[in-house]
Each structure stands twice: as structure tokens, then as C-alpha cells.
Design a protein around this motif. Structure first.
Motif, mmCIF file in Angstrom:
data_model
loop_
_atom_site.group_PDB
_atom_site.id
_atom_site.type_symbol
_atom_site.label_atom_id
_atom_site.label_comp_id
_atom_site.label_asym_id
_atom_site.label_seq_id
_atom_site.Cartn_x
_atom_site.Cartn_y
_atom_site.Cartn_z
ATOM 1 N N GLU A 96 -29.222 21.723 65.171
ATOM 2 C CA GLU A 96 -29.308 20.442 65.879
ATOM 3 C C GLU A 96 -29.377 19.277 64.905
ATOM 4 O OE1 GLU A 96 -28.837 19.827 68.966
ATOM 5 O OE2 GLU A 96 -28.648 21.933 69.525
ATOM 6 N N ARG A 97 -30.065 19.476 63.785
ATOM 7 C CA ARG A 97 -30.151 18.401 62.776
ATOM 8 C C ARG A 97 -28.755 18.095 62.240
ATOM 9 N NH1 ARG A 97 -29.699 18.816 57.625
ATOM 10 N NH2 ARG A 97 -30.095 21.064 57.641
ATOM 11 N N ARG A 98 -28.037 19.126 61.851
ATOM 12 C CA ARG A 98 -26.700 18.904 61.300
ATOM 13 C C ARG A 98 -25.738 18.356 62.355
ATOM 14 N NH1 ARG A 98 -24.207 23.222 60.129
ATOM 15 N NH2 ARG A 98 -25.632 24.774 60.981
ATOM 16 N N LYS A 99 -25.908 18.825 63.589
ATOM 17 C CA LYS A 99 -25.065 18.308 64.666
ATOM 18 C C LYS A 99 -25.298 16.824 64.866
ATOM 19 C CE LYS A 99 -24.185 18.912 69.629
ATOM 20 N NZ LYS A 99 -24.590 19.645 70.865
ATOM 21 N N GLY A 100 -26.553 16.390 64.780
ATOM 22 C CA GLY A 100 -26.870 14.978 64.929
ATOM 23 C C GLY A 100 -26.242 14.130 63.845
ATOM 24 N N VAL A 101 -26.230 14.662 62.611
ATOM 25 C CA VAL A 101 -25.633 13.919 61.497
ATOM 26 C C VAL A 101 -24.127 13.753 61.713
ATOM 27 C CG1 VAL A 101 -25.133 13.979 59.023
ATOM 28 C CG2 VAL A 101 -27.395 14.651 59.848
ATOM 29 N N VAL A 102 -23.450 14.830 62.101
ATOM 30 C CA VAL A 102 -22.000 14.764 62.298
ATOM 31 C C VAL A 102 -21.669 13.887 63.504
ATOM 32 C CG1 VAL A 102 -19.897 16.097 62.686
ATOM 33 C CG2 VAL A 102 -21.698 17.021 61.222
ATOM 34 N N ALA A 103 -22.478 13.973 64.566
ATOM 35 C CA ALA A 103 -22.250 13.135 65.748
ATOM 36 C C ALA A 103 -22.423 11.660 65.400
ATOM 37 C CB ALA A 103 -23.213 13.537 66.865
ATOM 38 N N ALA A 104 -23.411 11.358 64.558
ATOM 39 C CA ALA A 104 -23.629 9.975 64.136
ATOM 40 C C ALA A 104 -22.450 9.480 63.298
ATOM 41 C CB ALA A 104 -24.931 9.877 63.344
ATOM 42 N N PHE A 105 -21.922 10.356 62.462
ATOM 43 C CA PHE A 105 -20.749 10.016 61.653
ATOM 44 C C PHE A 105 -19.547 9.711 62.549
ATOM 45 C CE2 PHE A 105 -16.817 11.641 59.684
ATOM 46 C CZ PHE A 105 -16.721 10.779 58.599
ATOM 47 N N LEU A 106 -19.343 10.542 63.565
ATOM 48 C CA LEU A 106 -18.238 10.332 64.493
ATOM 49 C C LEU A 106 -18.394 9.011 65.243
ATOM 50 C CD1 LEU A 106 -15.726 11.196 66.079
ATOM 51 C CD2 LEU A 106 -17.214 12.588 67.538
ATOM 52 N N ALA A 107 -19.593 8.741 65.747
ATOM 53 C CA ALA A 107 -19.833 7.514 66.506
ATOM 54 C C ALA A 107 -19.616 6.284 65.638
ATOM 55 C CB ALA A 107 -21.246 7.521 67.074
ATOM 56 N N ALA A 108 -20.123 6.331 64.400
ATOM 57 C CA ALA A 108 -19.970 5.189 63.505
ATOM 58 C C ALA A 108 -18.511 4.965 63.146
ATOM 59 C CB ALA A 108 -20.803 5.413 62.238
ATOM 60 N N SER A 109 -17.779 6.050 62.967
ATOM 61 C CA SER A 109 -16.357 5.924 62.649
ATOM 62 C C SER A 109 -15.595 5.307 63.814
ATOM 63 C CB SER A 109 -15.778 7.300 62.313
ATOM 64 O OG SER A 109 -14.402 7.210 62.044
ATOM 65 N N ARG A 110 -15.871 5.780 65.025
ATOM 66 C CA ARG A 110 -15.197 5.236 66.206
ATOM 67 C C ARG A 110 -15.488 3.754 66.388
ATOM 68 N NH1 ARG A 110 -16.633 9.847 70.716
ATOM 69 N NH2 ARG A 110 -14.871 11.262 70.317
ATOM 70 N N ASP A 111 -16.751 3.366 66.162
ATOM 71 C CA ASP A 111 -17.186 1.995 66.418
ATOM 72 C C ASP A 111 -16.877 1.050 65.263
ATOM 73 O OD1 ASP A 111 -18.161 2.953 68.786
ATOM 74 O OD2 ASP A 111 -20.239 3.121 68.087
ATOM 75 N N GLY A 112 -16.352 1.582 64.181
ATOM 76 C CA GLY A 112 -16.109 0.737 63.015
ATOM 77 C C GLY A 112 -17.395 0.262 62.378
ATOM 78 N N ASP A 113 -18.452 1.061 62.497
ATOM 79 C CA ASP A 113 -19.780 0.711 61.997
ATOM 80 C C ASP A 113 -19.913 1.148 60.540
ATOM 81 O OD1 ASP A 113 -22.440 0.285 61.471
ATOM 82 O OD2 ASP A 113 -23.192 1.555 63.097
ATOM 83 N N PHE A 114 -19.614 0.242 59.635
ATOM 84 C CA PHE A 114 -19.628 0.562 58.203
ATOM 85 C C PHE A 114 -21.025 0.970 57.741
ATOM 86 C CE2 PHE A 114 -19.570 -0.517 53.642
ATOM 87 C CZ PHE A 114 -18.469 0.220 53.247
ATOM 88 N N SER A 115 -22.038 0.225 58.159
ATOM 89 C CA SER A 115 -23.416 0.545 57.766
ATOM 90 C C SER A 115 -23.841 1.903 58.327
ATOM 91 C CB SER A 115 -24.375 -0.539 58.258
ATOM 92 O OG SER A 115 -24.084 -1.782 57.658
ATOM 93 N N GLY A 116 -23.407 2.185 59.567
ATOM 94 C CA GLY A 116 -23.723 3.476 60.163
ATOM 95 C C GLY A 116 -23.093 4.624 59.402
#
Length: 287
Positions: A172-192
């Protein structure tokens, strides 16, 4: 000493080990012999410029076996030698005791388990765990980074040992990290993106991904974040051969898989694979 004799002697010195590598990879004595013979033919053509014959031959046999496994997968063949197979393919000059010793050195139960692995997993496990080939070399054979090669061997090891393919303790920890990476990439969130990327993260793309417009290699969080900013709109979170990553759907088809290596709370390596043959051999589950 003639050049031909020189290389023949080098090859004969490695023949036994190469045969063992090929047999563990292919589970078939006949196919293993074919792979070793093909390596000899390639050595004859290559000749000069080989500084490390043992390493060169191991790499060549590994690639030959990988190609044979992929073709076999498409044909849905079952190559593991049973008693009948051994009778059909055995070398008449080889004693029954020698044949039995080779089979016992691997063990049919292990061959059966190895047969369930994807070709790249099988190669990584056999070469690293059985023959101590470094992940840097394995990565070159399967056209992936050393980190991705380590993932392949680790996943294969868990399957061979009968352990869960995805350890639940940190899943779950690793899944959260990858999900956060995906969300930030989609949103154009450079800081994320920077928040979930290791400062020394390395991105690697195979030749097919490069042809689709990717850079072959990117190093450092800033550069990787810039590359992924706003770019994952067609990606889905997925399990790829038991590892967390992204599946990129283009035109209704799976065209690219993105493997991630997570340590702690950050991604330390990313591999983009667009080779259709490699993707076809992968088990992809959308999350």
C-alpha cells in the motif's frame, strides 16, 4: 596457433557452463544444444574485438535463449523434457549417468516452476541467482536498466519460493507513491512530482519507446519531473508482472508500460517499455 583454433579452445572451455545456462533457461536438452551451437557460430563471425570471451558468450547464449522462449510463448509449446523427450533428444555419445546428472543438477520441479515465469524473469533469475551474472549485464540482455533487471529477478525469486508476488507489508505504501506520481503527472504538478522522485532517479526507455518520442535516458528528479509533467493523461495505475507501474493506453490498446522502483517514499528508477513482444509477455492488471 591459428585464430580459429584459439577461439575454438576458448569456446570449448566454456561449453559446459553455457550448456548449463541454456538448459536452465529452456528446460530442453535439444534446445539448449541448439542455443550453444548458435553461440559458437556467432563467435566465429565475431572473432576479433572480444575482450572477455566468457562474458560475451554468456550474454549471447542469454539473448538466444530469450528469443527462443518468446517464440515458444507465441506457439504455446511445452518444452520441458520428460522421459520421452530425453530419449528422443539425448546424444548417443553421452552416457545415461551423464544425462541423469545434468537433469538432477537442475531438478524437474524447479524447471516446472521456471516454466511459469515470463522469459525476462526467467533469464534474470537464472543468470543472477544461479550463475552470478551482474544486473548491469542482465539489463543489457533484456534491454532494461539494472534496477529493472533486479526487479525481474526478485519477482522470479518470489514465484520460485512460492511467496506472494506482491509483499503485502509495503504494498500500500508503494502503491500510494506511484499513484501520487501518476496524479502529479496528469495535473502538471511539478512540485508534486519532485515530492515523490528521488533526487538521483534514473529514467530509461527502450528503443520502441524512443521511437514514440521518449528520451532514451534521463537522470535527476528535476529532469524526470520536467519530462513527465502533464504527460500521463493516457496512463492507468497497474500491476505489471506483479510490480506497480503505469499502463499507457493509446488508441484503445496497451502501447507502453512504465515500471517503477520505489524505495521508502520515493521513486528511484523508472523504465518505459514499448516493445510489443515484451508487453505481450507481461501480465498487466489495471488497478
Amino acid at each position: 596457433m591459428s585464430e580459429k583454433k584459439f577461439w575454438a579452445e576458448r569456446f570449448e572451455a566454456e561449453r559446459g557452463r553455457l550448456g548449463a545456462v541454456a538448459y536452465r533457461m529452456l528446460g530442453s536438452r535439444a534446445e539448449a544444444e541448439d542455443a550453444v551451437q548458435e553461440a559458437w557460430l556467432r563467435l566465429q563471425r565475431a572473432g576479433e574485438g572480444i575482450d572477455n570471451p566468457a562474458g560475451w558468450l554468456t550474454t549471447v547464449v542469454g539473448r538466444i535463449c530469450l528469443d527462443m522462449l518468446r517464440v515458444r510463448g507465441k506457439r504455446r509449446e511445452d518444452p520441458i523434457d520428460g522421459e520421452e523427450g530425453e530419449m528422443q533428444h539425448a546424444d548417443p555419445a553421452e552416457s545415461a549417468d551423464e544425462q541423469a546428472a545434468l537433469a538432477d543438477s537442475v531438478g524437474l520441479p524447479l524447471l516446472v516452476v521456471l516454466e511459469r515465469l515470463a522469459p525476462a524473469e526467467r533469464l534474470a533469475f537464472v543468470l543472477h541467482d544461479m550463475f552470478d551474472v551482474p544486473f548491469e549485464e542482465i539489463g543489457r540482455i533484456v534491454d532494461r536498466s539494472p534496477v529493472a533487471a533486479r526487479q525481474l529477478a526478485s519477482r522470479a525469486r518470489r514465484r520460485v519460493q512460492g511467496l506472494p508476488e506482491t509483499p503485502s507489508a509495503d504494498y500500500e505504501r508503494r502503491k500510494g507513491v506511484v499513484a501520487a506520481f501518476l496524479a502529479a503527472s496528469r495535473d502538471g504538478d511539478f512540485s508534486g512530482l519532485l515530492a515523490v522522485l528521488d533526487p538521483d532517479v534514473v529514467f530509461h526507455a527502450d528503443a520502441d519507446a524512443v521511437r514514440l518520442g521518449s528520451l532514451a535516458e534521463i537522470t535527476g528528479a528535476q529532469a524526470v519531473a520536467t519530462s513527465f509533467k502533464g504527460k500521463a493523461t493516457a496512463a492507468k495505475l497497474a500491476l505489471i508482472d506483479g510490480n506497480l507501474g503505469l499502463a499507457v493506453i493509446l488508441g484503445g490498446q496497451l502501447r507502453v508500460v512504465v515500471l517503477t522502483e520505489v524505495e521508502g517514499e520515493r521513486i528511484v528508477a523508472i523504465d518505459s517499455i514499448a516493445d510489443p513482444a515484451l508487453i505481450a509477455a507481461m501480465e498487466v492488471t489495471y488497478l
